[in-house]
Design an enzyme around this catalytic site. Structure first.
Site, mmCIF file in Angstrom:
data_model
loop_
_atom_site.group_PDB
_atom_site.id
_atom_site.type_symbol
_atom_site.label_atom_id
_atom_site.label_comp_id
_atom_site.label_asym_id
_atom_site.label_seq_id
_atom_site.Cartn_x
_atom_site.Cartn_y
_atom_site.Cartn_z
ATOM 1 N N SER A 322 0.561 -0.992 0.211
ATOM 2 C CA SER A 322 0.371 0.043 -0.111
ATOM 3 C C SER A 322 0.924 1.527 0.000
ATOM 4 O O SER A 322 0.518 2.370 -0.263
ATOM 5 C CB SER A 322 -1.059 -0.114 1.489
ATOM 6 O OG SER A 322 -0.569 0.981 2.788
ATOM 7 N N TRP A 325 1.868 1.507 -3.727
ATOM 8 C CA TRP A 325 0.889 2.140 -4.312
ATOM 9 C C TRP A 325 1.025 3.960 -4.131
ATOM 10 O O TRP A 325 0.370 4.851 -5.789
ATOM 11 C CB TRP A 325 -0.108 1.410 -3.833
ATOM 12 C CG TRP A 325 -1.289 2.213 -4.582
ATOM 13 C CD1 TRP A 325 -2.098 1.659 -5.293
ATOM 14 C CD2 TRP A 325 -2.364 3.854 -4.084
ATOM 15 N NE1 TRP A 325 -3.308 2.393 -5.790
ATOM 16 C CE2 TRP A 325 -3.810 3.517 -5.000
ATOM 17 C CE3 TRP A 325 -2.517 4.455 -2.968
ATOM 18 C CZ2 TRP A 325 -4.717 4.446 -4.931
ATOM 19 C CZ3 TRP A 325 -3.314 5.108 -2.888
ATOM 20 C CH2 TRP A 325 -4.229 5.697 -3.794
ATOM 21 N N HIS A 326 1.381 4.105 -3.199
ATOM 22 C CA HIS A 326 1.496 5.974 -3.145
ATOM 23 C C HIS A 326 2.604 6.771 -3.823
ATOM 24 O O HIS A 326 2.002 7.637 -5.058
ATOM 25 C CB HIS A 326 1.801 6.287 -1.426
ATOM 26 C CG HIS A 326 0.423 6.010 -1.348
ATOM 27 N ND1 HIS A 326 0.105 5.068 -0.167
ATOM 28 C CD2 HIS A 326 -0.360 7.507 -0.613
ATOM 29 C CE1 HIS A 326 -1.411 5.481 0.673
ATOM 30 N NE2 HIS A 326 -1.558 6.490 0.127
ATOM 31 N N GLY A 327 3.312 5.577 -4.895
ATOM 32 C CA GLY A 327 4.284 5.986 -5.887
ATOM 33 C C GLY A 327 5.842 5.668 -5.595
ATOM 34 O O GLY A 327 6.212 5.176 -5.582
ATOM 35 N N PHE A 479 -1.168 10.464 -6.891
ATOM 36 C CA PHE A 479 -0.338 9.442 -7.069
ATOM 37 C C PHE A 479 -2.038 8.242 -7.903
ATOM 38 O O PHE A 479 -1.682 7.547 -7.562
ATOM 39 C CB PHE A 479 -1.274 8.989 -5.310
ATOM 40 C CG PHE A 479 0.320 9.537 -4.354
ATOM 41 C CD1 PHE A 479 0.893 10.270 -4.850
ATOM 42 C CD2 PHE A 479 -0.806 10.420 -3.265
ATOM 43 C CE1 PHE A 479 1.640 10.599 -3.628
ATOM 44 C CE2 PHE A 479 0.060 11.260 -2.360
ATOM 45 C CZ PHE A 479 1.355 10.919 -2.578
#
Lengths: 479, 316
Positions: A322, A325-327, A479
């Site tokens: 997770s 997933w942000h970057g 994002f």
């Protein structure tokens, strides 16, 4: 098109009137209006992005029908794999290509083999992380048999591109949102008014709080060594508020906006700033993404079943994914890992579900112990924010080292009287409304109309008086 | 649905009334630091209040100056009077073409200038014009040209300043007392000029580079202003007042502006490192000190005279 733009202020009433007046009672016509409006909304950034959205939609629509028709598990599996490859492939290419190429090159360099990676000059399509996950949830749910495949292409395309939540969530599950596109919608005044109220509070959080925190955070973290340690810590705290108000503000506007059109979106934030421990924080923060990872990553990995080492692995893995997933940066992975580690004591002691209610439920003020627990969670998340803000791990370590400095006891060097005043108002309203869906859900409902309207108008005034006057994009768009 | 729309229609004027009331309360009671979007810099800097009041009572003039602080700190009417011209300086802080347009609409008829000298620095063409608009509403009337300017700007701070300015005007409390003739190192000189008392100036060796990007709204306002002067049959000259060599060299993209200005009619660029020394003739990067002002004004009059662009000499 930004929610906080003049363009949207014109766009929304036009689409609203078109939808309820021209759409008539025809469901297909209304869905077509939503679909058209959503593509205009999305194309406002860059018309080229619309192709990707359409491709993602077409693939998953066809995959869904294919799975529905297919009798064999093997074939269904192949179709699911196709959906995963296309959607994650697009996401991976646009968002992570340069990161993987660079990491590959770095790995060679570590072993003494010189290797240079070419960077591609890619523009990240707005909201790709959000709609990819939304459409994937559809394929996975159809595969699992939780949902029948949609046969209505317009309704399905409208579900994938639904403009209120297209670019920054909440990431809707097909089982929740798709059936709403298939059922008749009748205008509900109470629901629409409630939606407007939620949009108003979302705008306050975004325009007044988040946008005014941003310049301070930017100034502090652009050169953290120029500031004393206490200022850097306050900067990290302000960043937490900025991200919360920006993202939850967006969610409030999205949910409120969807209500104007007769849709119910899932709740995305439940006052995480008042969480008493990390587990509660994650139950209240970005709920749609957190539960997505729980249902589609954590549970398939085995979830909380199995032996302790397996549970620890699953938990750390899902937090790291997770984070990623942000970057495309190791700092995000480290941020996820850090939160996973924060979570560990609660997992080991079995206390991760001790706070399921609202803090100080039924009381106006919290107990001292509750305040201390909230402060502890805030401090832990502030440290996490430093990972989120760092350009690379070296930068993160330098900031953390800077925090262990005697100047942590000195007075912060932030001069922001108006911001402090607004933060007091924000925390007071959020605290009073913490047991509701959003802070002002019940504000003034029992008051006489002139007083209630005065309260809403006063909030409009506060926005006018304290908002930043330049358009600041929503933080989570990156994002 | 109808009830919902009716309620919205009722709420909007109600909310507007509440917002206006709160705007007035905030303007009257809340300190400036706590009202970031309601700025009302009345009699704080630049002497616009005094200048406009003097202009309202002024007889017709030979030469009228327009422009930003480089104008009201650069064109000294006393030097022009010494050469036989009655001059008035209508420069104001950060004045952009949008504000210039307002002044031409207000004063072209009233002051009947025989020549308008427009100071054309790059900065006003790059600026949104919001700060200058606040100066206008705090120190000048809320009239039609000013409201048109506010409409064109479409900025929240400007509209808040309009609202509060109207309130002060309606209650007769807009700048009732005159400004003090001296504020800090500035002294107001009748005719609109502000003289700056300055010490030695050490220019930075490497000021940050600035790329000149002209704003379309300002360029359009500039052309409208020139057209208005043409219609009123008032001749004008565009003048680039000198800035320090350090600042001039830090600017990129000056050519686009120069080309545009040359296409607008009579244009004079007074930038000349041989004539003006950064240390001797300036008190900061962009403004001449009194010694520089004297040299610049004398040179400008001579230059205009040589080209035959000055109106017939002799006070009217």
């Amino acid at each position: 098109m930004l929610f906080n733009s003049i363009d949207f202020a014109v766009f929304l009433p036009l689409v609203f009137l078109l939808y309820w007046a021209v759409g008539g009672r025809s469901l297909a016509r209304r869905n077509a209006i939503i679909l058209g409006a959503s593509y205009v909304f999305y194309g406002w950034w860059d018309w080229r992005f619309m192709g990707l959205l359409a491709l993602s939609t077409l693939v998953d629509f066809a995959v869904g029908i294919g799975m529905d028709r297919s009798g064999t598990l093997r074939r269904r599996r192949w179709l699911l794999a196709l959906s995963l490859v296309v959607n994650l492939g697009l996401l991976g290419f646009f968002k992570y290509f340069n990161f993987f190429a660079q990491s590959f090159a770095d790995a060679f360099t570590i072993f003494g083999v010189p290797f240079t990676a070419d960077r591609l000059d890619l523009v990240l399509p707005v909201g790709i992380s959000f709609y990819t996950f939304q459409t994937l949830s559809y394929s996975i749910d159809v595969y699992r048999g939780h949902l029948r495949a949609s046969r209505d292409a317009v309704a399905f395309a409208a579900y994938v591109s639904f403009f209120p939540q297209l670019v920054a969530g909440p990431i809707e599950r097909a089982v929740n949102l798709l059936p709403q596109f298939a059922s008749p919608r009748v205008f509900d005044r109470a629901k629409a008014v409630d939606g407007l109220r939620q949009m108003l509070w979302g705008l306050f959080k975004k325009l007044v709080i988040a946008d005014n925190c941003a310049p301070h955070v930017q100034a502090i973290f652009a050169d953290h060594e120029a500031w004393n340690a206490s200022t850097v810590l306050v900067g990290a705290f302000l960043f937490g508020i900025q991200v919360y108000c920006d993202f939850s503000g967006y969610s409030d506007i999205a949910i409120g906006c969807a209500r104007l059109f007769g849709f119910d979106l899932m709740r995305n934030f439940a006052f995480p700033l008042f969480a008493r421990d990390i587990a509660e924080y994650w139950r209240r923060w970005n709920i749609s993404v957190t539960t997505w990872f729980r249902d589609y990553v954590y549970v398939p990995l085995g979830g909380s079943r199995g032996r302790l080492p397996q549970r620890i692995r699953n938990t750390l893995l899902v937090f790291m994914v997770s984070g990623f997933w942000h970057g495309p940066n190791w700092t995000f992975v480290a941020w996820g890992l850090l939160h996973g580690l924060y979570f560990m004591p609660q997992l080991l002691l079995g206390t991760n579900r001790q706070f399921l209610d609202s803090v100080a439920q039924g009381r106006l003020l919290p107990r001292v112990g509750e305040v201390l627990l909230m402060l502890r969670t805030t401090l832990l998340t502030c440290i996490g924010h430093i990972f989120f803000l760092g350009t690379d791990m070296r930068d993160v370590m330098a900031t953390l080292t800077h925090l262990v400095d005697p100047s942590i006891l000195s007075r912060p060097q932030i001069d922001a009287s108006a911001l402090w005043l607004m933060l007091v108002l924000f925390f007071a309203v959020e605290w009073v409304g913490r047991e509701h869906q959003f802070a002002i859900e019940r504000l003034g409902l029992r008051w006489r109309r002139p007083l209630r309207w005065s309260a809403y108008a006063s909030l409009c005034f506060v926005i006018i008086m304290y908002m930043r006057t330049d358009e600041v994009p929503f933080f989570y768009f990156q994002f | 649905m109808r009830l919902f729309l009716a309620q919205i229609a009722a709420f909007l004027p109600f909310a507007t009334a509440v917002v206006v009331c709160l705007l007035v309360i905030w303007g009257e009671l809340v300190p400036v630091k706590l009202r970031p979007n309601l700025l009302h810099p009345a009699q704080v800097y630049g002497y616009l209040d005094t200048r406009l009041k003097e202009a309202d009572a002024s007889p017709p003039v030979d030469v009228l100056f327009l422009g930003s602080s480089k104008a009201y700190r650069g064109f000294d009417p006393r030097i022009w009077a010494g050469r036989g011209f009655r001059a008035f300086n209508l420069g104001s802080t950060g004045q952009t073409p949008l504000q210039m347009e307002v002044l031409v609409q207000r004063y072209a008829d009233r002051l009947k200038p025989r020549l308008v000298i427009i100071e054309v620095d790059a900065s006003p063409f790059m600026d949104e014009g919001v700060e200058a608009s606040l100066d206008f509403f705090a120190n000048g009337p809320v009239d039609r040209p000013a409201l048109e300017m506010a409409w064109r700007l479409g900025h929240l701070k400007t509209w808040n300043a309009v609202g509060f300015g109207l309130w002060l005007e309606c209650t007769g409390r807009r700048n009732p007392r005159p400004e003090p003739p001296s504020m800090g190192t500035d002294t107001y000189v009748p005719g609109g000029f502000v003289e700056h008392e300055s010490g030695p100036f050490e220019p930075p060796s490497n000021p940050p580079a600035i790329t000149i990007r002209l704003r379309r709204a300002q360029v359009e306002a500039f052309h409208r202003t020139l057209r208005a002067l043409d219609v009123a049959d008032v001749p004008y000259v565009l003048v680039s007042a000198p800035v320090t060599d350090a600042l001039y060299r830090s600017r990129r993209g000056q050519d686009e502006l120069t080309t545009m200005l040359q296409g607008c009619g009579r244009y004079m660029a007074m930038q000349d490192p041989a004539t003006y020394d950064d240390r001797t003739h300036f008190y900061d990067l962009g403004h001449l000190n009194q010694r520089g002002v004297e040299r610049f004004n004398t040179a400008l009059i001579d230059c205009l005279e040589r080209r035959g662009w000055l109106p017939g000499t002799g006070l009217r």
